[in-house]
Enzyme design. Sequence first.
Site, PDB file in Angstrom:
ATOM      1  N   HIS A  42       0.832  -1.195   0.000  1.00 32.40           N
ATOM      2  CA  HIS A  42       0.000   0.000   0.000  1.00 32.40           C
ATOM      3  C   HIS A  42       0.872   1.252   0.000  1.00 32.40           C
ATOM      4  O   HIS A  42       2.036   1.209   0.412  1.00 32.40           O
ATOM      5  CB  HIS A  42      -0.848   0.081   1.279  1.00 32.40           C
ATOM      6  CG  HIS A  42      -1.588  -1.154   1.640  1.00 32.40           C
ATOM      7  ND1 HIS A  42      -2.957  -1.266   1.525  1.00 32.40           N
ATOM      8  CD2 HIS A  42      -1.171  -2.330   2.181  1.00 32.40           C
ATOM      9  CE1 HIS A  42      -3.348  -2.450   1.952  1.00 32.40           C
ATOM     10  NE2 HIS A  42      -2.286  -3.121   2.352  1.00 32.40           N
ATOM     11  N   TYR A  43       0.304   2.391  -0.407  1.00 33.66           N
ATOM     12  CA  TYR A  43       0.876   3.669  -0.007  1.00 33.66           C
ATOM     13  C   TYR A  43      -0.072   4.306   1.007  1.00 33.66           C
ATOM     14  O   TYR A  43      -1.282   4.042   1.007  1.00 33.66           O
ATOM     15  CB  TYR A  43       1.158   4.603  -1.182  1.00 33.66           C
ATOM     16  CG  TYR A  43       0.002   5.049  -2.049  1.00 33.66           C
ATOM     17  CD1 TYR A  43      -1.171   5.573  -1.522  1.00 33.66           C
ATOM     18  CD2 TYR A  43       0.106   4.982  -3.437  1.00 33.66           C
ATOM     19  CE1 TYR A  43      -2.203   6.006  -2.330  1.00 33.66           C
ATOM     20  CE2 TYR A  43      -0.932   5.413  -4.260  1.00 33.66           C
ATOM     21  CZ  TYR A  43      -2.079   5.924  -3.689  1.00 33.66           C
ATOM     22  OH  TYR A  43      -3.103   6.354  -4.498  1.00 33.66           O
ATOM     23  N   THR A  44       0.477   5.148   1.879  1.00 33.92           N
ATOM     24  CA  THR A  44      -0.341   5.706   2.952  1.00 33.92           C
ATOM     25  C   THR A  44      -1.176   6.899   2.499  1.00 33.92           C
ATOM     26  O   THR A  44      -2.223   7.180   3.094  1.00 33.92           O
ATOM     27  CB  THR A  44       0.543   6.170   4.123  1.00 33.92           C
ATOM     28  OG1 THR A  44       1.438   7.189   3.669  1.00 33.92           O
ATOM     29  CG2 THR A  44       1.341   4.993   4.700  1.00 33.92           C
ATOM     30  N   GLU A 106       2.576  -0.957   4.545  1.00 35.51           N
ATOM     31  CA  GLU A 106       2.249   0.420   4.175  1.00 35.51           C
ATOM     32  C   GLU A 106       3.554   1.178   3.919  1.00 35.51           C
ATOM     33  O   GLU A 106       4.492   1.098   4.716  1.00 35.51           O
ATOM     34  CB  GLU A 106       1.468   1.111   5.288  1.00 35.51           C
ATOM     35  CG  GLU A 106       0.055   0.604   5.479  1.00 35.51           C
ATOM     36  CD  GLU A 106      -0.935   1.264   4.533  1.00 35.51           C
ATOM     37  OE1 GLU A 106      -0.513   2.104   3.713  1.00 35.51           O
ATOM     38  OE2 GLU A 106      -2.140   0.930   4.631  1.00 35.51           O
TER      39      GLU A 106
END
Length: 263
Positions: A42-44, A106
Site C-alpha cells: 500500500h501507499y499511505t 504500508e
Amino acid sequence: MKKLLLASLIALLTGCATPLPNIDHSLTSKGQSSRVRFIVLHYTAIDLPLSVKVLTEQEVSAHYLLTDEVEPRFYALVDENRAAWHAGLSSWKNYTALNHSSIGIEIVNPGFKDEPDGRHWYPFSDRQMDQLVALLKQIKERHQIAPENILGHADVAPQRKQDPGPLFPWKRLADEGLIAWPDANAVAAALPKYEAELPDIAWFQQKLAQHGYATPQTGVLDPETHNVLVVFQAKYRNTKWDGVPDAESAAILDVLTAPKPKQ
C-alpha cells in the site's frame, strides 16, 4: 480471628483458581504451513507522523510501515502471526477477505496530487525500495509465498483502490526475483496476432479473472471491467492505463496466463 479469616479466604481463592494446563511443547507436527499466502503493498497517501497516528490509533493497521525518511526504516506494528486490518473487502483468485491470509506493508508516500493540468503521482525513493526488497525477500522465504501472490492493494480491491499507484516500481521487484513478470520477447511475439484481431471483451474478462482479478464475466465493457483494466495496465504497462482494451494489453495478458512449463 483476622488471621484465621485471611487464611480461609486464601484457601478458598486457591481452590477456585483454574489450574494451568500441562502443555508439552517438545513435539512438532509435520503437516503444517504458514497462514500467510499473500503480501499486499500500500501507499499511505499521508505524511509520516499522520501515518503513524492512523496505523496505531485507529481501526486500520498494517504489519509494517516503511518510512520516507532520508534513511528509511520499518516500524513493525502487528506481529506476522496476527491479522492486520489493511486489505478490507478484497480477493485474489479463489481467496477472499485477505486480511486473514496476508501481510500488509504500508509505504509512506503521498500518492497523487490533482493539478489543473491533471493528476501527478509521487515516486518511491530508491532507498525505500532497497529496504522494501530486503524485507520482502525475508517474508517470502519465511512464509514460502508464491511470486504471483505479492500484490498491490489495487490488485485485490480494483473497484475502490489505486495504491501503490502507477509509479510503484514493480519491475524492480521482478528483477529481484520476487514477482512474476511478462517476458518482453514473448509479449513482442504475441503482439502482431492481437494487432491483427483484437479479442472481444469476454476474452479480456476471462483472462483477467484467470490471472487473479475479481472481474465480471458479462461480455461487455462495464465500469467494473474498465476499473480492473486500469489497475492491470497501471501495473504492467504504466505508460498508458486508460482501461481501454488494446493489443498490447492482450499480449501481456496472454503471456501472463500462458501455462507454465512442467518441471
